[in-house]
Design an enzyme around this catalytic site. Structure first.
Site, mmCIF file in Angstrom:
data_model
loop_
_atom_site.group_PDB
_atom_site.id
_atom_site.type_symbol
_atom_site.label_atom_id
_atom_site.label_comp_id
_atom_site.label_asym_id
_atom_site.label_seq_id
_atom_site.Cartn_x
_atom_site.Cartn_y
_atom_site.Cartn_z
ATOM 1 N N SER A 129 14.042 20.744 -38.276
ATOM 2 C CA SER A 129 13.546 19.362 -38.280
ATOM 3 C C SER A 129 14.248 18.631 -39.422
ATOM 4 C CB SER A 129 12.038 19.389 -38.548
ATOM 5 O OG SER A 129 11.548 18.092 -38.826
ATOM 6 N N TYR A 185 4.447 22.924 -42.608
ATOM 7 C CA TYR A 185 5.537 22.588 -41.675
ATOM 8 C C TYR A 185 6.878 22.580 -42.415
ATOM 9 C CZ TYR A 185 7.744 20.056 -37.733
ATOM 10 O OH TYR A 185 8.536 19.668 -36.678
HETATM 11 N N1 NAD Z 1 8.895 15.418 -32.053
HETATM 12 C C1 NAD Z 1 9.528 15.310 -33.223
HETATM 13 O O1 NAD Z 1 9.601 14.221 -33.812
HETATM 14 C C2 NAD Z 1 10.177 16.502 -33.852
HETATM 15 C C3 NAD Z 1 10.944 16.292 -35.008
HETATM 16 C C4 NAD Z 1 11.546 17.370 -35.615
HETATM 17 C C5 NAD Z 1 11.415 18.643 -35.078
HETATM 18 N N2 NAD Z 1 10.681 18.823 -33.954
HETATM 19 C C6 NAD Z 1 10.573 20.190 -33.434
HETATM 20 O O2 NAD Z 1 10.974 20.210 -32.082
HETATM 21 C C7 NAD Z 1 10.333 21.301 -31.418
HETATM 22 C C8 NAD Z 1 9.712 20.801 -30.127
HETATM 23 O O3 NAD Z 1 8.657 19.898 -30.446
HETATM 24 P P1 NAD Z 1 8.215 18.666 -29.529
HETATM 25 O O4 NAD Z 1 8.267 17.472 -30.375
HETATM 26 O O5 NAD Z 1 8.941 18.691 -28.248
HETATM 27 O O6 NAD Z 1 6.656 19.022 -29.364
HETATM 28 P P2 NAD Z 1 5.723 19.214 -28.091
HETATM 29 O O7 NAD Z 1 4.352 19.404 -28.631
HETATM 30 O O8 NAD Z 1 5.957 18.133 -27.104
HETATM 31 O O9 NAD Z 1 6.263 20.588 -27.473
HETATM 32 C C9 NAD Z 1 6.106 21.826 -28.136
HETATM 33 C C10 NAD Z 1 5.903 22.923 -27.107
HETATM 34 O O10 NAD Z 1 5.774 24.180 -27.792
HETATM 35 C C11 NAD Z 1 4.769 24.924 -27.138
HETATM 36 N N3 NAD Z 1 4.193 25.950 -28.006
HETATM 37 C C12 NAD Z 1 3.346 25.762 -29.053
HETATM 38 N N4 NAD Z 1 2.975 26.945 -29.564
HETATM 39 C C13 NAD Z 1 3.612 27.908 -28.820
HETATM 40 C C14 NAD Z 1 3.612 29.320 -28.876
HETATM 41 N N5 NAD Z 1 2.893 29.988 -29.773
HETATM 42 N N6 NAD Z 1 4.372 29.992 -27.977
HETATM 43 C C15 NAD Z 1 5.092 29.316 -27.036
HETATM 44 N N7 NAD Z 1 5.107 27.970 -26.935
HETATM 45 C C16 NAD Z 1 4.378 27.271 -27.829
HETATM 46 C C17 NAD Z 1 3.725 23.875 -26.756
HETATM 47 O O11 NAD Z 1 2.818 24.340 -25.777
HETATM 48 C C18 NAD Z 1 4.600 22.727 -26.292
HETATM 49 O O12 NAD Z 1 4.867 22.821 -24.918
HETATM 50 C C19 NAD Z 1 9.314 21.864 -32.415
HETATM 51 O O13 NAD Z 1 9.862 23.004 -33.046
HETATM 52 C C20 NAD Z 1 9.162 20.746 -33.424
HETATM 53 O O14 NAD Z 1 8.752 21.213 -34.686
HETATM 54 C C21 NAD Z 1 10.047 17.792 -33.332
#
Ligand code: NAD
Length: 282
Positions: A142, A155
């Site tokens: 991230s 986080y």
């Molecule tokens: N959205 C943002 O702004 C952002 C920014 C930086 C990093 N990220 C990272 O991107 C990645 C995806 O996040 P997103 O924003 O698409 O979130 P999201 O909540 O839309 O999707 C995350 C997915 O991970 C799944 N998940 C959670 N725990 C799990 C587990 N124990 N085993 C298997 N699956 C699991 C959830 O069910 C969900 O489908 C994450 O690692 C997040 O930290 C997101």
């Protein structure tokens, strides 16, 4: 350059957000997608979208925080497809809590998914890539793996750790045919803040405001994030920044490695919306 067509691509967290969009994009590029999540319904929807687009997908209910489950899943991929070619460790959760209020249980919950989930996914599939002499591991950190934010200590810890782990692996894999990328998204419009764990004391009042504040700040769509990830994979990029916000924040923390907080937060308590005064009133 990493070829995508005809390859087996494993992606975790594929039931929502960045994971779903990337799974769909990989399938459109001709990969056989192995989509992983703990959310059965969301996973089924991802699979339906891929099928409608004419892509190939199989789904797996796997908790990335379970080392045994991830290794058993890797065995299944070995048996079904002769191993993975591209592994994207994307599953993640968020949490909002100040360090003083953060319980060890909550801290460990987040680390088990956001950090250990990435380590398990990497270690379980690396032997398959080694045996083929090529492949690509993509670990999602991230911008919060580049700089730290109040209320995000757990986080931040996980995402800094993902970066350190991934960069060390990249150095180790140099010349092996295995490419290792670390992804640093800025704000991406997904469900991550709506699904976040909040500290108990302010759960009801802060949750909606934080989610709304996040929606306001997160300007990049998951589809755009997926395009950037796919392009980064194709170009064998070691470091993939997503969004103008990520690029600007990366520069700010380099220019002001100790004092960026005075510019970025200005008295705010976290990424949601509250100022110190507002928080104190609650
Ligand atoms: N959205 C943002 O702004 C952002 C920014 C930086 C990093 N990220 C990272 O991107 C990645 C995806 O996040 P997103 O924003 O698409 O979130 P999201 O909540 O839309 O999707 C995350 C997915 O991970 C799944 N998940 C959670 N725990 C799990 C587990 N124990 N085993 C298997 N699956 C699991 C959830 O069910 C969900 O489908 C994450 O690692 C997040 O930290 C997101």
């Amino acid at each position: 350059m990493t070829e995508i067509r005809g390859k087996t691509a494993v992606i975790t967290g594929a039931a929502s957000g960045i994971g779903r969009a990337t799974a769909l994009a990989l399938a459109r590029e001709g990969a056989r997608v192995a989509a992983v999540d703990v959310d059965r319904e969301g996973l089924a929807e991802t699979a339906a979208q891929i099928a409608r687009a004419g892509g190939q997908v199989s789904t797996y209910l796997v908790d990335v925080a379970s080392r045994d489950a991830v290794h058993a899943f890797a065995q299944e991929i070995e048996s079904a497809f002769g191993g993975a070619d591209i592994v994207i460790n994307n599953a993640g959760v968020a949490q909002v809590a100040r360090v003083e209020e953060l319980s060890f249980e909550d801290f460990e919950w987040l680390m088990n998914i956001d950090f250990w989930g990435v380590v398990y996914g990497t270690k379980a599939f690396l032997p398959q890539l080694r045996a083929k002499g090529e492949g690509h591991i993509v670990n999602v950190s991230s911008v919060f793996g580049l700089f730290a934010v109040p209320t995000q200590a757990a986080y931040n810890s996980a995402k800094f750790a993902v970066r350190g782990f991934t960069e060390a692996l990249r150095h180790e894999m140099r010349g092996s045919g295995i490419v290792v990328s670390c992804v640093h998204p800025g704000g991406i419009k997904t469900n991550i803040m709506r699904n976040a764990r909040f500290l108990q004391s302010v759960q009801q009042t802060v949750r909606e405001e934080a989610a709304t504040g996040f929606d306001r700040l997160a300007r990049t769509t998951p589809e755009r994030a997926a395009d950037v990830i796919i392009s980064g994979i194709r170009k064998n990029k070691g470091r993939i920044l997503i969004g103008t916000d990520a690029k600007i924040l990366d520069i700010i923390q380099r220019l002001m490695p100790a004092s960026y907080g005075s510019i970025l937060f200005r008295g705010r308590t976290g990424i949601g919306a509250l100022t110190e005064n507002e928080a104190a009133e609650r």
